[in-house]
Design an enzyme around this catalytic site. Structure first.
Site, PDB file in Angstrom:
ATOM      1  N   ARG A   1     -21.930   8.168 -21.289  1.00 46.47           N
ATOM      2  CA  ARG A   1     -20.797   8.619 -22.333  1.00 46.47           C
ATOM      3  C   ARG A   1     -21.379   8.266 -23.514  1.00 46.47           C
ATOM      4  NH1 ARG A   1     -14.413   8.170 -21.847  1.00 46.47           N
ATOM      5  NH2 ARG A   1     -15.115   9.723 -20.260  1.00 46.47           N
TER       6      ARG A   1
ATOM      7  N   HIS B   1     -18.087  17.829 -21.486  1.00 43.47           N
ATOM      8  CA  HIS B   1     -17.494  17.308 -20.303  1.00 43.47           C
ATOM      9  C   HIS B   1     -17.609  17.855 -18.878  1.00 43.47           C
ATOM     10  CE1 HIS B   1     -15.542  13.804 -18.610  1.00 43.47           C
ATOM     11  NE2 HIS B   1     -14.338  13.711 -19.354  1.00 43.47           N
TER      12      HIS B   1
ATOM     13  N   ASP C   1      -5.567  19.003 -24.110  1.00 40.51           N
ATOM     14  CA  ASP C   1      -6.224  17.788 -24.224  1.00 40.51           C
ATOM     15  C   ASP C   1      -5.785  17.026 -25.407  1.00 40.51           C
ATOM     16  OD1 ASP C   1      -8.188  15.592 -24.162  1.00 40.51           O
ATOM     17  OD2 ASP C   1      -9.746  16.653 -24.545  1.00 40.51           O
TER      18      ASP C   1
ATOM     19  N   ARG D   1     -12.141  13.633  -9.854  1.00 36.68           N
ATOM     20  CA  ARG D   1     -13.404  13.312 -10.446  1.00 36.68           C
ATOM     21  C   ARG D   1     -14.182  12.371  -9.508  1.00 36.68           C
ATOM     22  NH1 ARG D   1     -13.404  12.275 -15.933  1.00 36.68           N
ATOM     23  NH2 ARG D   1     -15.508  11.789 -15.602  1.00 36.68           N
TER      24      ARG D   1
HETATM   25  N1   CP Z   1     -10.858  12.242 -18.363  1.00 35.19           N
HETATM   26  C1   CP Z   1     -11.370  11.167 -18.412  1.00 35.19           C
HETATM   27  O1   CP Z   1     -12.910  11.307 -18.773  1.00 35.19           O
HETATM   28  O2   CP Z   1     -11.147   9.792 -18.655  1.00 35.19           O
HETATM   29  P1   CP Z   1     -11.511   8.346 -19.215  1.00 35.19           P
HETATM   30  O3   CP Z   1     -11.872   8.585 -20.872  1.00 35.19           O
HETATM   31  O4   CP Z   1     -10.718   7.285 -19.119  1.00 35.19           O
HETATM   32  O5   CP Z   1     -12.934   8.363 -18.581  1.00 35.19           O
HETATM   33  N1  NVA Z   2     -11.844  15.098 -25.293  1.00 36.87           N
HETATM   34  C1  NVA Z   2     -11.412  13.900 -25.140  1.00 36.87           C
HETATM   35  C2  NVA Z   2     -12.008  13.904 -23.573  1.00 36.87           C
HETATM   36  C3  NVA Z   2     -11.373  12.471 -23.051  1.00 36.87           C
HETATM   37  C4  NVA Z   2     -11.766  12.014 -21.539  1.00 36.87           C
HETATM   38  C5  NVA Z   2     -12.463  12.916 -26.008  1.00 36.87           C
HETATM   39  O1  NVA Z   2     -13.789  13.601 -25.838  1.00 36.87           O
HETATM   40  O2  NVA Z   2     -12.048  11.901 -26.221  1.00 36.87           O
END
Ligand code: CP
Ligand code: NVA
Length: 307
Positions: free
Chosen positions: A104, A131, A221, A289
């Site tokens: 990430r 994502h 979101d 997930r």
């Molecule tokens: N939706 C999602 O990716 O959540 P986290 O940021 O908690 O991993």
């Molecule tokens: N768009 C959000 C998704 C989090 C899971 C971010 O990137 O923070």
């Protein structure tokens, strides 16, 4: 150069439509408890988190364990990547120890760089651009509650961010109709939009009520994603009128479901009444997930096939 016989999962189009169908079926078998193999026995997943996470971290760690493997949590505070060690070197070193890398981070190019120099599979979880694991979990949730995504109208309300871009990639691969309502200046990536439009109907509008009209799936979101916290106040102004509320949901199809990847800001992008209400499927979405990522890891790292 690294061994390229393995596969990465950086973006939804890395799988064909037929492979995605097989992946959903495998994840559904896992969800029903019918899959008892341990394809990750003796294997390790490195999980690099340059940003915070609840769902991604826990679902990958638990999923690896359930498949017989071990997951390592690596944060920038603990690994040399956080002190500027090159991504390419990190990729080459981790590849000597582990059997897969989940990352990430911010720039999508960083994940591409990691994959380029890694000789084990790399999984995107996510970048600022995409994502993909989340959107596959979202489609698994649509299959769970609406049977199929085929022929469904999906509405995206809000920022043209990593989630919106991955919805566009999913529409490109799977061919459903997608309408995105985004304020001016917050549109999704042009190149992804152009590619998807060669295959299916993807519409961008400024009017969330127009996007939601007749939709079977309503998805939103946060207005400020991770790394954009200092834009929060400006974004609250720019996204005025984009809150998914009960009046908006009334314009959707009667059996419409509401999705949100979480974490959510109640009272901003969605009202508590909607996210905690009868049309919301966000907890199943979060659970999915685990199932879809287990399926991805079983295929990429565990020799499971998508025939
Ligand atoms: N939706 C999602 O990716 O959540 P986290 O940021 O908690 O991993
Ligand atoms: N768009 C959000 C998704 C989090 C899971 C971010 O990137 O923070």
């Amino acid at each position: 150069m690294p061994d390229r016989t393995h596969r990465d999962f950086l973006a939804i189009p890395d799988f064909s439509a037929a492979e995605l169908e097989a992946l959903f079926l495998l994840a559904e078998r896992m969800r029903r408890g019918e899959y008892t193999r341990k394809p990750l026995e003796g294997k390790t997943l490195a999980m690099i988190f340059m940003k915070a996470s609840t769902r991604t971290r826990v679902s990958f760690e638990v999923g690896t364990f359930q498949l017989g493997g071990h997951a390592l949590f690596l944060s920038p505070r603990d690994v040399q990547l956080g002190r500027g060690e090159p991504i390419a070197d990190t990729a080459r070193v981790l590849s000597r120890y582990v059997d897969g890398i989940m990352i990430r981070t911010f720039a999508h190019q960083d994940v591409e760089e990691l994959a380029k120099f890694s000789s084990v599979p790399v999984i995107n979880g996510p970048t600022d651009l995409l994502h993909p694991c989340q959107i596959l979990a979202d489609i698994l949730t649509i299959r769970q509650h609406l049977g199929t995504v085929e022929g469904k109208k999906v509405a995206w309300i809000g920022d043209g961010n990593n989630m919106a871009n991955s919805w566009i990639n999913a529409a490109y691969r799977l061919g459903f109709e997608l309408t995105l309502a985004c304020p001016e200046g917050y549109e999704p990536a042009d190149h992804l939009l152009a590619r998807a439009r060669e295959h299916t109907k993807v519409t961008i509008t400024r009017d969330p009520r127009e996007a939601i009209a007749g939709a079977h799936v309503v998805n939103t979101d946060v207005w400020a994603s991770m790394g954009q916290e200092d834009e929060q106040k400006k974004r609250e102004r720019d996204f005025a009128g984009y809150t998914v509320n009960a009046a908006m949901m009334e314009r959707a199809a009667a059996d419409a479901i509401f999705l949100h990847c979480l974490p959510a800001h109640r009272g901003e992008e969605v009202t508590a009444g909607v996210i905690d209400g009868p049309q919301s499927r966000v907890w199943d979405e979060a659970e999915n997930r685990l199932h879809i990522q287990k399926a991805i890891m079983a295929v990429l790292m565990g020799g499971e096939t998508l025939a």
